[in-house]
Write an enzyme that holds these catalytic residues in place. Structure first.
Site, PDB file in Angstrom:
ATOM      1  N   CYS A  82      41.812  40.847  37.016  1.00  0.00           N
ATOM      2  CA  CYS A  82      41.741  39.798  38.039  1.00  0.00           C
ATOM      3  C   CYS A  82      42.983  38.914  37.992  1.00  0.00           C
ATOM      4  O   CYS A  82      43.534  38.539  39.029  1.00  0.00           O
ATOM      5  CB  CYS A  82      40.491  38.935  37.848  1.00  0.00           C
ATOM      6  N   ARG A  90      34.558  44.027  42.819  1.00  0.00           N
ATOM      7  CA  ARG A  90      35.921  43.763  43.296  1.00  0.00           C
ATOM      8  C   ARG A  90      35.976  44.163  44.767  1.00  0.00           C
ATOM      9  O   ARG A  90      36.527  45.204  45.132  1.00  0.00           O
ATOM     10  CB  ARG A  90      36.897  44.576  42.437  1.00  0.00           C
TER      11      ARG A  90
END
Ligand code: BEZ
Length: 219
Positions: free
Chosen positions: A59, A136
């Site tokens: 991330c 995601r």
């Protein structure tokens, strides 16, 4: 869905996730840039992208790359908004850590969703997951608030900012209604024409009637 039904119907959808063409659920939220309401973005493209958790390596790499590409998204009239179930204080601490450790300022809003209200509305929660982390996921939302592309990646695989920009450019190109974009299309490359719908159109198009490429004159 319980396991018995899922086993019996392996192709049944596992969640009520949004589909392409749906209206993007509107929401107000607290973000690292102040209050945010999705519908305030009407007239702009929006990429709403979820990440599983703050302070995680994949991330962090995505946020740094996306932050560096903000001028390119801005030039394409596209607002960016990150989101996770982490709290606003966690987001702020993470963004400050990114700034101090990597010298990158995250200028787009990062939405907190501790109640999972937004994650649930968008179907960002993997029903097989053992925790509340959002997948995601990224939602490309057009200036009218319609979802045009949805991507889902596993927590362990980072997205490509170049591909996000390419998909956005392709959406904006096909929005003009005259052509479609072939595999790997980038601005300036040849486009494809919709296949003929009648025998006359097919005959007129010639032997390549089922895939007619054309130089892109609009760009
Ligand atoms: C990551 O972004 O590195 C990550 C997040 C959740 C699970 C695994 C990896």
């Amino acid at each position: 869905m319980n396991d018995r039904i899922a086993d019996a119907c392996p192709l049944a959808p596992l969640s009520s996730a949004l589909k392409i063409g749906d209206a993007a659920p509107d929401f107000p939220a607290r973000t690292t840039q102040g209050d945010f309401t999705l519908s305030d973005m009407r007239g702009r493209w929006v990429i709403l992208f979820a990440h599983p958790a703050d302070f995680t390596p994949v991330c962090t790499s995505e946020f740094i790359a996306i932050a560096r590409a903000v001028p390119q998204f801005e030039a394409m009239n596209c607002a960016l908004a990150g989101l996770s179930v982490d709290s606003l204080p966690a987001h702020l601490a993470w963004l400050e850590a990114i700034r101090t450790r990597f010298g990158v300022t995250i200028s787009f809003p990062v939405i907190e969703d501790p109640s999972l209200a937004i994650a649930r509305a968008y179907g960002m929660l993997d029903v097989d997951a053992r925790n509340s982390a959002t997948v995601r996921a990224a939602y490309f939302i057009d200036p009218h608030g319609i979802v045009r592309v949805i991507t889902w990646y596993p927590a362990t695989v980072g997205r490509s900012v170049a591909e996000m920009l390419r998909v956005l450019a392709a959406l904006q190109r096909v929005e003009q209604g005259d052509v479609m974009t072939p595999e790997g299309w980038v601005p300036g490359a040849d486009v494809v024409l919709p296949a003929g719908q009648t025998q006359n159109e097919v005959l007129a198009a010639g032997p390549d009637w089922f895939m007619t490429m054309q130089r892109d004159t609009r760009g």
